[in-house]
Design a protein around this motif. Structure first.
Motif, PDB file in Angstrom:
ATOM      1  N   LEU A 117       0.948  -1.134   0.047  1.00 57.27           N
ATOM      2  CA  LEU A 117      -0.014   0.050  -0.073  1.00 57.27           C
ATOM      3  C   LEU A 117       0.780   1.181   0.054  1.00 57.27           C
ATOM      4  CD1 LEU A 117      -2.694  -1.189   2.766  1.00 57.27           C
ATOM      5  CD2 LEU A 117      -2.918  -0.811   0.163  1.00 57.27           C
ATOM      6  N   CYS A 118       2.014   1.166   0.324  1.00 56.49           N
ATOM      7  CA  CYS A 118       2.978   2.229   0.190  1.00 56.49           C
ATOM      8  C   CYS A 118       3.710   2.580  -1.105  1.00 56.49           C
ATOM      9  CB  CYS A 118       4.227   2.062   1.350  1.00 56.49           C
ATOM     10  SG  CYS A 118       3.598   2.196   3.025  1.00 56.49           S
ATOM     11  N   ARG A 119       3.497   1.605  -1.998  1.00 51.69           N
ATOM     12  CA  ARG A 119       3.898   1.669  -3.467  1.00 51.69           C
ATOM     13  C   ARG A 119       3.150   1.028  -4.401  1.00 51.69           C
ATOM     14  NH1 ARG A 119       6.233  -3.466  -4.401  1.00 51.69           N
ATOM     15  NH2 ARG A 119       6.327  -4.881  -2.732  1.00 51.69           N
ATOM     16  N   LEU A 120       1.786   1.671  -4.513  1.00 52.74           N
ATOM     17  CA  LEU A 120       0.923   1.318  -5.392  1.00 52.74           C
ATOM     18  C   LEU A 120       1.293   1.177  -6.836  1.00 52.74           C
ATOM     19  CD1 LEU A 120      -2.272   2.571  -3.739  1.00 52.74           C
ATOM     20  CD2 LEU A 120      -1.531   0.059  -3.707  1.00 52.74           C
ATOM     21  N   GLY A 121       2.093   2.262  -7.101  1.00 54.50           N
ATOM     22  CA  GLY A 121       2.395   2.399  -8.533  1.00 54.50           C
ATOM     23  C   GLY A 121       3.435   1.160  -8.921  1.00 54.50           C
ATOM     24  N   ILE A 122       4.325   0.774  -8.199  1.00 56.86           N
ATOM     25  CA  ILE A 122       5.252  -0.218  -8.345  1.00 56.86           C
ATOM     26  C   ILE A 122       4.657  -1.462  -8.541  1.00 56.86           C
ATOM     27  CG2 ILE A 122       7.149  -1.532  -7.533  1.00 56.86           C
ATOM     28  CD1 ILE A 122       8.434   1.079  -6.130  1.00 56.86           C
ATOM     29  N   ALA A 123       3.542  -1.550  -7.456  1.00 61.51           N
ATOM     30  CA  ALA A 123       3.135  -2.966  -7.532  1.00 61.51           C
ATOM     31  C   ALA A 123       2.103  -2.903  -8.884  1.00 61.51           C
ATOM     32  CB  ALA A 123       1.657  -2.861  -6.262  1.00 61.51           C
ATOM     33  N   PHE A 124       1.464  -2.049  -9.211  1.00 61.76           N
ATOM     34  CA  PHE A 124       0.718  -1.869 -10.621  1.00 61.76           C
ATOM     35  C   PHE A 124       1.690  -2.433 -11.866  1.00 61.76           C
ATOM     36  CE2 PHE A 124      -0.573   0.139 -14.501  1.00 61.76           C
ATOM     37  CZ  PHE A 124      -1.764  -0.394 -14.855  1.00 61.76           C
ATOM     38  N   GLU A 125       2.865  -1.928 -11.737  1.00 63.09           N
ATOM     39  CA  GLU A 125       4.115  -2.401 -12.786  1.00 63.09           C
ATOM     40  C   GLU A 125       4.166  -3.752 -12.817  1.00 63.09           C
ATOM     41  OE1 GLU A 125       6.964   1.108 -14.088  1.00 63.09           O
ATOM     42  OE2 GLU A 125       6.752   1.246 -11.901  1.00 63.09           O
ATOM     43  N   GLN A 126       4.285  -4.321 -11.608  1.00 63.04           N
ATOM     44  CA  GLN A 126       4.741  -5.574 -11.353  1.00 63.04           C
ATOM     45  C   GLN A 126       3.511  -6.629 -11.504  1.00 63.04           C
ATOM     46  OE1 GLN A 126       6.579  -5.687  -7.289  1.00 63.04           O
ATOM     47  NE2 GLN A 126       8.561  -4.680  -8.194  1.00 63.04           N
ATOM     48  N   THR A 127       2.398  -5.988 -11.506  1.00 60.66           N
ATOM     49  CA  THR A 127       1.166  -6.909 -11.745  1.00 60.66           C
ATOM     50  C   THR A 127       1.020  -7.516 -13.026  1.00 60.66           C
ATOM     51  OG1 THR A 127      -0.035  -5.733  -9.850  1.00 60.66           O
ATOM     52  CG2 THR A 127      -1.212  -7.114 -11.516  1.00 60.66           C
ATOM     53  N   LYS A 128       0.641  -8.851 -13.394  1.00 57.07           N
ATOM     54  CA  LYS A 128       0.476  -9.407 -14.778  1.00 57.07           C
ATOM     55  C   LYS A 128      -0.474  -8.384 -15.517  1.00 57.07           C
ATOM     56  CE  LYS A 128       2.084 -13.894 -13.285  1.00 57.07           C
ATOM     57  NZ  LYS A 128       1.648 -15.400 -13.276  1.00 57.07           N
ATOM     58  N   ASP A 129      -0.196  -8.598 -16.840  1.00 54.76           N
ATOM     59  CA  ASP A 129      -1.362  -7.831 -17.696  1.00 54.76           C
ATOM     60  C   ASP A 129      -2.621  -7.964 -17.594  1.00 54.76           C
ATOM     61  OD1 ASP A 129       1.050  -6.046 -18.595  1.00 54.76           O
ATOM     62  OD2 ASP A 129       1.210  -7.465 -20.311  1.00 54.76           O
ATOM     63  N   TYR A 130      -3.136  -9.232 -17.456  1.00 54.06           N
ATOM     64  CA  TYR A 130      -4.460  -9.502 -17.436  1.00 54.06           C
ATOM     65  C   TYR A 130      -4.998  -9.373 -16.204  1.00 54.06           C
ATOM     66  CZ  TYR A 130      -2.173 -13.954 -15.692  1.00 54.06           C
ATOM     67  OH  TYR A 130      -1.309 -14.758 -15.082  1.00 54.06           O
ATOM     68  N   ASP A 131      -4.123  -8.936 -14.974  1.00 57.02           N
ATOM     69  CA  ASP A 131      -4.661  -8.591 -13.525  1.00 57.02           C
ATOM     70  C   ASP A 131      -4.750  -7.209 -13.210  1.00 57.02           C
ATOM     71  OD1 ASP A 131      -5.209 -11.261 -12.743  1.00 57.02           O
ATOM     72  OD2 ASP A 131      -3.320 -11.572 -12.007  1.00 57.02           O
ATOM     73  N   LYS A 132      -4.096  -6.407 -14.355  1.00 54.85           N
ATOM     74  CA  LYS A 132      -4.064  -4.819 -14.051  1.00 54.85           C
ATOM     75  C   LYS A 132      -5.339  -4.224 -13.848  1.00 54.85           C
ATOM     76  CE  LYS A 132       0.243  -4.160 -16.242  1.00 54.85           C
ATOM     77  NZ  LYS A 132       1.316  -4.109 -15.254  1.00 54.85           N
ATOM     78  N   GLY A 133      -6.295  -4.563 -14.773  1.00 52.87           N
ATOM     79  CA  GLY A 133      -7.913  -4.284 -14.702  1.00 52.87           C
ATOM     80  C   GLY A 133      -8.367  -4.448 -13.210  1.00 52.87           C
ATOM     81  N   SER A 134      -8.322  -5.512 -12.775  1.00 48.51           N
ATOM     82  CA  SER A 134      -8.593  -5.895 -11.505  1.00 48.51           C
ATOM     83  C   SER A 134      -8.032  -5.081 -10.171  1.00 48.51           C
ATOM     84  CB  SER A 134      -8.414  -7.394 -11.178  1.00 48.51           C
ATOM     85  OG  SER A 134      -9.216  -8.209 -12.181  1.00 48.51           O
ATOM     86  N   PHE A 135      -6.894  -4.824 -10.502  1.00 49.90           N
ATOM     87  CA  PHE A 135      -5.991  -4.220  -9.424  1.00 49.90           C
ATOM     88  C   PHE A 135      -6.505  -2.870  -9.441  1.00 49.90           C
ATOM     89  CE2 PHE A 135      -2.709  -1.222  -7.992  1.00 49.90           C
ATOM     90  CZ  PHE A 135      -1.866  -2.050  -7.565  1.00 49.90           C
ATOM     91  N   LEU A 136      -6.862  -2.122 -10.361  1.00 49.67           N
ATOM     92  CA  LEU A 136      -7.404  -0.997 -10.584  1.00 49.67           C
ATOM     93  C   LEU A 136      -8.845  -0.863 -10.076  1.00 49.67           C
ATOM     94  CD1 LEU A 136      -6.331   0.542 -14.017  1.00 49.67           C
ATOM     95  CD2 LEU A 136      -5.226   1.229 -11.567  1.00 49.67           C
ATOM     96  N   ASN A 137      -9.466  -1.708 -10.091  1.00 57.10           N
ATOM     97  CA  ASN A 137     -11.067  -1.663  -9.639  1.00 57.10           C
ATOM     98  C   ASN A 137     -10.956  -1.981  -7.948  1.00 57.10           C
ATOM     99  OD1 ASN A 137     -12.386  -1.953 -12.128  1.00 57.10           O
ATOM    100  ND2 ASN A 137     -12.464  -4.063 -12.323  1.00 57.10           N
ATOM    101  N   VAL A 138      -9.939  -2.283  -7.537  1.00 56.88           N
ATOM    102  CA  VAL A 138      -9.678  -2.330  -6.056  1.00 56.88           C
ATOM    103  C   VAL A 138      -9.618  -0.946  -5.442  1.00 56.88           C
ATOM    104  CG1 VAL A 138      -8.369  -3.038  -3.909  1.00 56.88           C
ATOM    105  CG2 VAL A 138      -8.841  -4.588  -6.132  1.00 56.88           C
ATOM    106  N   ILE A 139      -8.563  -0.269  -6.217  1.00 62.38           N
ATOM    107  CA  ILE A 139      -8.311   1.246  -5.872  1.00 62.38           C
ATOM    108  C   ILE A 139      -9.353   2.217  -6.387  1.00 62.38           C
ATOM    109  CG2 ILE A 139      -6.785   2.938  -5.854  1.00 62.38           C
ATOM    110  CD1 ILE A 139      -5.692  -0.101  -4.662  1.00 62.38           C
ATOM    111  N   TYR A 140     -10.186   1.853  -7.677  1.00 65.69           N
ATOM    112  CA  TYR A 140     -10.937   2.962  -7.841  1.00 65.69           C
ATOM    113  C   TYR A 140     -12.220   2.149  -8.445  1.00 65.69           C
ATOM    114  CZ  TYR A 140      -6.716   5.709  -8.316  1.00 65.69           C
ATOM    115  OH  TYR A 140      -5.318   6.389  -7.842  1.00 65.69           O
ATOM    116  N   PRO A 141     -13.155   2.032  -7.475  1.00 65.53           N
ATOM    117  CA  PRO A 141     -14.251   1.238  -7.835  1.00 65.53           C
ATOM    118  C   PRO A 141     -14.971   1.762  -9.217  1.00 65.53           C
ATOM    119  CG  PRO A 141     -14.337   2.144  -5.523  1.00 65.53           C
ATOM    120  CD  PRO A 141     -13.047   2.758  -6.252  1.00 65.53           C
ATOM    121  N   GLU A 142     -14.939   2.956  -9.480  1.00 65.28           N
ATOM    122  CA  GLU A 142     -15.511   3.657 -10.759  1.00 65.28           C
ATOM    123  C   GLU A 142     -14.464   3.584 -11.925  1.00 65.28           C
ATOM    124  OE1 GLU A 142     -18.217   6.548 -10.274  1.00 65.28           O
ATOM    125  OE2 GLU A 142     -19.255   5.868  -8.490  1.00 65.28           O
ATOM    126  N   ASN A 143     -15.054   3.560 -12.989  1.00 62.69           N
ATOM    127  CA  ASN A 143     -13.904   3.930 -14.283  1.00 62.69           C
ATOM    128  C   ASN A 143     -13.174   5.381 -13.805  1.00 62.69           C
ATOM    129  OD1 ASN A 143     -14.362   1.424 -15.276  1.00 62.69           O
ATOM    130  ND2 ASN A 143     -15.997   1.967 -16.551  1.00 62.69           N
TER     131      ASN A 143
END
Length: 515
Positions: free
Chosen positions: A434-460
């Motif tokens: 939670l202290c490095r969300l940007g790095i976590a997003f970069e390291q997340t596999k491509d097909y999981d990046k959308g789910s990652f964002l849904n957790v942080i931002y419930p709306e588009n």
């Protein structure tokens, strides 16, 4: 002339033994009554154990003598072990019948029970068969347990199996219904439909012959993955071993089904992915002009191919993919956990984990008590079968029911014990993420990046001038990422205990594997 009732009895195991046949007993009693000028009023013939007096024909005999006690003088049998193999109950029955004025006696081991000294002999006649019965019971139990440790399956075969011998040992083998069982496990493991919906479909389409509870018991039964459950006995704990029978399903498939049943596996988790890995967050973006879903595409230019996120309408909103991703990473870094609240969040997670461990321990104790109760019921069923108090079919039904429940309880305990492992080791990882969300997003596999964002931002997110805006952020994350003033540091520990802030903390599992 005195009137008598004769009683003959043999247990199933004694049928083949010399001198115990019902015909022989009747002949001995009939001859005795003729010689002694006695009239036979009735004859009751029993095929049941003498471990106690809960016998069908004996119950009929007692009802008969109660109705005719004035005209009946004696109840006769060949030997005392035909009458009973339980000294305590035998003496009680004799006393009751004597009070009715009815004598109880053996023609081959006659005793004058009006003489107190003869009660010593009576005790000998009764206790010897009881000791013999106990020895047989113990040998049978030990033999059954030894056979189970060798991988034998002694109960009635579960659905999908048939009872047979494997290399001379009692076991089971898959039958024609095995494929249906395998199909049931596979469908449930997918998690797409409710278990009861799957059962009804299999019943209508494939002829599955299991009711609702039977179907659930099947899904909980370790037998299908080739294992044998040996119940607790004396000081020896219950254990699960590999059976000699062929497994219908794999242990991995069995465990997947348990996750679905226990609600630990998200439905539809294995649906084929429709995500375009080249544009993984296009479903998280909307056009700032028309509000339509953003899409992505590649176009060929002088320098090769270029990738863009763009709107499909006439809005002509068009942004370079890499620019969008870079700006998004900056946004996530700005949304990361503020350093002022790290220790508070760690305390909240630790508190929740401690509560979770307490709940798990309470559940384990409850399941352990229920498991012990079912093992005791299973042992009682074995005792009753050994003493012929219940038929083989009744024993098989009872054993199957208890074993299914035992399997279910042991599996639930296994899953809880697995979850009981120290979750506190994940606290630092969760807070670090939670202290490095940007790095976590970069390291997340491509097909999981959308789910990652849904957790942080419930709306588009709305694309606008090379940046983003959103109506709502995750409320919990927004609360945690507020900038706390230095003077508020002293309030953090107090807030943990008294403010109720822990009630809105994110659930356990914010480690990388779930984001």
């Amino acid at each position: 002339m005195k009137n008598v009732v004769i009683y003959t009895r043999v247990s199933t195991d004694e049928q083949a033994e010399k001198g115990f046949s019902l015909r022989h007993q009747k002949e001995v009693l009939t001859t005795y009554t003729k010689i002694n000028n006695l009239k036979i009023m009735n004859h009751f013939e029993e095929d049941y154990s003498a471990k106690n007096f809960k016998r069908p024909e004996w119950s009929k005999l007692i009802n008969y003598v109660k109705k005719n006690k004035k005209s009946i003088d004696k109840i006769l049998f060949t030997k005392w072990d035909r009458f009973s193999r339980n000294i305590e109950e035998a003496l009680t029955v004799i006393r009751v019948l004597n009070n009715m004025g009815i004598e109880v006696n053996s023609v081959e081991q006659p005793l004058d029970l009006s003489n107190p000294d003869n009660k010593v002999m009576l005790a000998m006649y009764l206790i010897i068969p009881e000791v013999e019965n106990d020895k047989i019971s113990q040998r049978t139990k030990d033999g059954m347990r030894r056979a189970m440790k060798e991988g034998c399956y002694l109960a009635k075969a579960p659905y999908g199996y048939s009872n047979l011998k494997i290399d001379g040992k009692t076991s089971i083998a898959p039958n024609d219904d095995a494929k249906l069982v395998q199909k049931a496990f596979v469908e449930v493991a997918k998690g797409f439909e409710a278990v009861e919906v799957i059962r009804k479909k299999l019943r209508e389409q494939s002829g599955l012959k299991l009711e609702k509870q039977q179907f659930y018991n099947m899904l909980r039964n370790l037998t299908y993955c080739g294992k044998i459950v040996i119940p607790e006995y004396k000081k020896e704990p219950a254990q699960v071993i590999i059976g000699i029978h062929e497994a219908i399903i794999t242990p991995e498939l069995f465990n997947s089904v348990q996750e679905v049943i226990n609600g630990r596996k998200k439905k539809g988790a294995k649906l084929p992915s429709t995500i375009n890995v080249n544009f993984p967050i296009k479903k998280n973006l909307v056009c700032p002009k028309c509000g339509k879903q953003i899409t992505g595409s590649r176009s060929k230019g002088n320098g090769g191919y270029y990738e863009y996120y763009h709107c499909t309408s006439k809005c002509k909103v068009r942004l370079k993919k890499q620019t969008v991703h870079n700006n998004l990473i900056s946004l996530l870094n700005d949304s990361s956990l503020n350093s002022n609240i790290i220790e508070l969040y760690k305390e909240i997670l630790t508190e929740l984990i401690n509560r979770n461990e307490t709940n798990i321990n309470n559940q384990l104790k409850s399941l352990s008590d229920e498991l012990k109760k079912n093992n005791e019921l299973l042992s009682k069923a074995e005792d009753k079968r050994i003493s012929d108090e219940i038929t083989q079919d009744a024993y098989m039904r009872a054993t199957t029911r208890y074993m299914d429940k035992i399997n279910e309880l042991e599996n639930e305990m296994s899953i809880l014990q697995e979850n009981e492992k120290d979750l506190k080791k994940y606290v630092d990882d969760a807070v670090s993420l939670l202290c490095r969300l940007g790095i976590a997003f970069e390291q997340t596999k491509d097909y999981d990046k959308g789910s990652f964002l849904n957790v942080i931002y419930p709306e588009n997110l709305i694309l606008e001038n090379d940046c983003f805006r959103t109506k709502n952020q995750n409320e919990v994350l927004e609360l945690m990422t507020r900038v706390f003033k230095g003077s508020e540091q002293a309030k953090i520990k107090k807030a943990t205990k008294n403010s109720g802030f822990s009630n809105v903390a994110p659930p356990l599992g914010l480690e990388p594997r779930t984001l």
